[in-house]
Design a protein around this motif. Structure first.
Motif, short mmCIF file in Angstrom:
data_model
loop_
_atom_site.label_atom_id
_atom_site.label_comp_id
_atom_site.label_asym_id
_atom_site.label_seq_id
_atom_site.Cartn_x
_atom_site.Cartn_y
_atom_site.Cartn_z
N GLY A 11 -2.51 12.30 -15.50
CA GLY A 11 -3.05 12.31 -14.14
C GLY A 11 -2.07 12.63 -13.03
O GLY A 11 -2.41 12.52 -11.85
N ALA A 12 -0.84 13.03 -13.38
CA ALA A 12 0.13 13.40 -12.34
C ALA A 12 -0.41 14.55 -11.50
O ALA A 12 -1.12 15.42 -11.99
CB ALA A 12 1.47 13.79 -12.97
N ASN A 13 -0.06 14.54 -10.21
CA ASN A 13 -0.55 15.56 -9.29
C ASN A 13 0.42 16.73 -9.12
O ASN A 13 0.16 17.65 -8.36
CB ASN A 13 -0.82 14.93 -7.92
CG ASN A 13 -1.80 13.79 -8.02
OD1 ASN A 13 -1.39 12.63 -8.11
ND2 ASN A 13 -3.09 14.08 -8.01
N GLY A 14 1.55 16.65 -9.82
CA GLY A 14 2.51 17.74 -9.74
C GLY A 14 3.71 17.47 -10.62
O GLY A 14 3.94 16.34 -11.08
N SER B 156 0.84 -1.19 0.00
CA SER B 156 0.00 0.00 0.00
C SER B 156 0.89 1.25 0.00
O SER B 156 1.73 1.42 0.88
CB SER B 156 -0.91 -0.01 1.24
OG SER B 156 -1.72 1.13 1.26
N ILE B 157 0.69 2.09 -0.99
CA ILE B 157 1.50 3.31 -1.15
C ILE B 157 0.56 4.52 -1.23
O ILE B 157 -0.49 4.47 -1.87
CB ILE B 157 2.35 3.24 -2.44
CG1 ILE B 157 3.34 2.07 -2.38
CG2 ILE B 157 3.09 4.56 -2.69
CD1 ILE B 157 4.41 2.19 -1.33
N ASP B 158 0.95 5.61 -0.58
CA ASP B 158 0.14 6.83 -0.62
C ASP B 158 0.62 7.83 -1.66
O ASP B 158 -0.18 8.53 -2.29
CB ASP B 158 0.17 7.53 0.75
CG ASP B 158 -0.35 6.65 1.86
OD1 ASP B 158 -1.49 6.15 1.74
OD2 ASP B 158 0.39 6.43 2.85
N PHE B 159 1.94 7.88 -1.84
CA PHE B 159 2.54 8.94 -2.65
C PHE B 159 3.75 8.40 -3.42
O PHE B 159 4.55 7.63 -2.88
CB PHE B 159 2.97 10.09 -1.73
CG PHE B 159 3.60 11.26 -2.43
CD1 PHE B 159 2.82 12.32 -2.86
CD2 PHE B 159 4.97 11.31 -2.63
CE1 PHE B 159 3.40 13.41 -3.50
CE2 PHE B 159 5.56 12.39 -3.27
CZ PHE B 159 4.77 13.44 -3.70
N ILE B 160 3.87 8.81 -4.68
CA ILE B 160 5.01 8.40 -5.50
C ILE B 160 5.74 9.64 -6.00
O ILE B 160 5.11 10.56 -6.55
CB ILE B 160 4.57 7.56 -6.71
CG1 ILE B 160 3.88 6.28 -6.27
CG2 ILE B 160 5.77 7.24 -7.61
CD1 ILE B 160 3.27 5.47 -7.41
N CYS C 143 0.14 17.85 -2.82
CA CYS C 143 -0.45 16.73 -3.58
C CYS C 143 -1.39 15.90 -2.71
O CYS C 143 -2.49 15.53 -3.13
CB CYS C 143 0.64 15.83 -4.14
SG CYS C 143 1.61 16.58 -5.47
N MET C 144 -0.97 15.63 -1.47
CA MET C 144 -1.78 14.79 -0.59
C MET C 144 -3.08 15.49 -0.16
O MET C 144 -4.04 14.84 0.22
CB MET C 144 -0.97 14.38 0.64
CG MET C 144 0.18 13.42 0.34
SD MET C 144 -0.33 11.90 -0.52
CE MET C 144 -1.43 11.16 0.68
N SER C 145 -3.10 16.82 -0.24
CA SER C 145 -4.31 17.56 0.13
C SER C 145 -5.18 17.87 -1.09
O SER C 145 -6.16 18.60 -0.99
CB SER C 145 -3.95 18.85 0.85
OG SER C 145 -3.24 19.72 -0.01
N GLY C 146 -4.79 17.31 -2.24
CA GLY C 146 -5.59 17.50 -3.45
C GLY C 146 -5.13 18.65 -4.33
O GLY C 146 -5.80 18.99 -5.31
N VAL D 229 -3.64 7.00 -5.57
CA VAL D 229 -2.22 7.24 -5.29
C VAL D 229 -1.80 8.57 -5.93
O VAL D 229 -2.06 8.81 -7.11
CB VAL D 229 -1.35 6.09 -5.84
CG1 VAL D 229 0.13 6.41 -5.66
CG2 VAL D 229 -1.69 4.78 -5.15
N LYS D 230 -1.16 9.42 -5.15
CA LYS D 230 -0.70 10.71 -5.66
C LYS D 230 0.68 10.54 -6.29
O LYS D 230 1.54 9.83 -5.75
CB LYS D 230 -0.61 11.74 -4.53
CG LYS D 230 -1.90 11.91 -3.72
CD LYS D 230 -3.06 12.37 -4.57
CE LYS D 230 -4.29 12.61 -3.72
NZ LYS D 230 -5.47 12.95 -4.53
N ILE D 231 0.89 11.21 -7.42
CA ILE D 231 2.16 11.09 -8.14
C ILE D 231 2.74 12.48 -8.41
O ILE D 231 2.08 13.33 -9.00
CB ILE D 231 1.99 10.35 -9.48
CG1 ILE D 231 1.45 8.93 -9.26
CG2 ILE D 231 3.32 10.31 -10.24
CD1 ILE D 231 1.17 8.17 -10.54
#
Length: 209
Positions: free
Chosen positions: A97-100, A47-51, A118-121, A76-78
Motif C-alpha cells: 500500500g505504499a504511495n511511492g 495525527s500524521i498526514d505523511f510518512i 502522494c498527498m494528491s493521490g 496516511v500516505k507513505i
C-alpha cells in the motif's frame, strides 16, 4: 500544513531530510522515528498526514511497518525512501500500500514533489526503479487475466468488446444472435467481478486480450 513523520535509523539522514522538506511552507516534520515500531507508537498518539520511511531498519523494517500502518491508518500516505535500487523492495512496498518509492539519490525538489504527488493521490516511483518494476507489474496483471476461467469464446468476445464493437457487430462477426452475445457478456462480467461493459473494455485493453 502537512504533518510529516520521518522513519529512518540514521539521525544524520533524518536531519538532512527535515531541512530539505521544511523548505516548503506546506510541510512540517512533526515527529521522527528510528524504526517501524517507533513509527506505529507515534501514530497511536499523534495525527500524521505523511510518512517518509526507510526500508532497512532494526526492530521493524519499512515494508512490515507499511503493511501494519496501511491496515490501521489507510488515510496516511507513505513514501518509501531507500538507498537500494531493488525491484523486490519496490514491489513489496507497493503491494503493501505504499504511495511511492524513491531512491535517496533523488534531489531536493524531487523529494518535495513526491510529497505533493502522494498527498494528491498520485503514485511516485523513481525512474530507475520504475524501469524494472513496471514490466513485472504488467506480467502479474497478464497472469491474473489468464487465471480467470474464461472459455475461448468468452475471451474472443472480451477482446471484441475491448475493440469497441457493439453487441450486433460481435454477433455478426461470430455468427451468433445478439441475445447469445448478451448472455456471454453477462457471464463474463460475473466471472471477472466487473460492473459493466465499460469496465470490461478497459479490462480487455489493460490485459492485452
Amino acid at each position: 500544513m502537512w504533518r510529516v513523520l520521518l522513519v529512518e535509523d540514521q539521525a544524520i539522514v533524518r536531519q538532512g531530510l527535515k531541512v530539505i522538506l521544511e523548505q516548503d511552507e506546506n510541510i512540517k516534520v512533526t515527529h521522527e522515528a528510528e524504526n517501524g515500531e517507533e513509527a506505529i507508537e507515534i501514530l497511536n498518539q499523534y495525527s500524521i498526514d505523511f510518512i517518509m520511511m526507510d526500508v532497512r531498519m532494526p526492530v521493524m523494517n519499512g515494508i512490515e511497518a507499511t503493511r501494519i500502518i496501511k491496515k490501521q491508518w489507510p488515510e496516511v500516505k507513505i513514501l518509501i525512501l531507500t538507498t537500494f535500487n531493488d525491484d523486490e523492495y519496490a514491489l513489496e512496498a507497493l503491494k503493501e500500500g505504499a504511495n511511492g518509492f524513491l531512491l535517496k539519490t533523488a534531489d531536493s525538489q524531487k523529494l518535495i514533489d513526491a510529497v505533493y504527488s502522494c498527498m494528491s493521490g498520485g503514485l511516485t516511483i523513481h525512474d530507475e526503479v520504475a524501469a524494472k518494476v513496471m514490466p513485472r507489474l504488467l506480467q502479474r496483471e497478464q497472469k491474473e487475466a489468464i487465471s480467470i476461467d474464461l472459455s475461448p469464446r468468452e475471451i474472443t468476445i472480451t477482446k471484441l468488446v475491448g475493440e469497441g464493437k457493439t453487441n450486433k457487430e460481435i454477433a455478426d462477426e461470430l455468427y451468433l444472435s445478439i441475445g447469445t452475445v448478451k448472455n456471454h457478456i453477462t457471464q463474463i462480467l460475473q466471472k471477472s467481478g466487473l460492473r459493466d461493459r465499460t469496465q470490461l473494455a478497459i479490462y480487455a485493453i489493460k490485459h492485452d486480450l
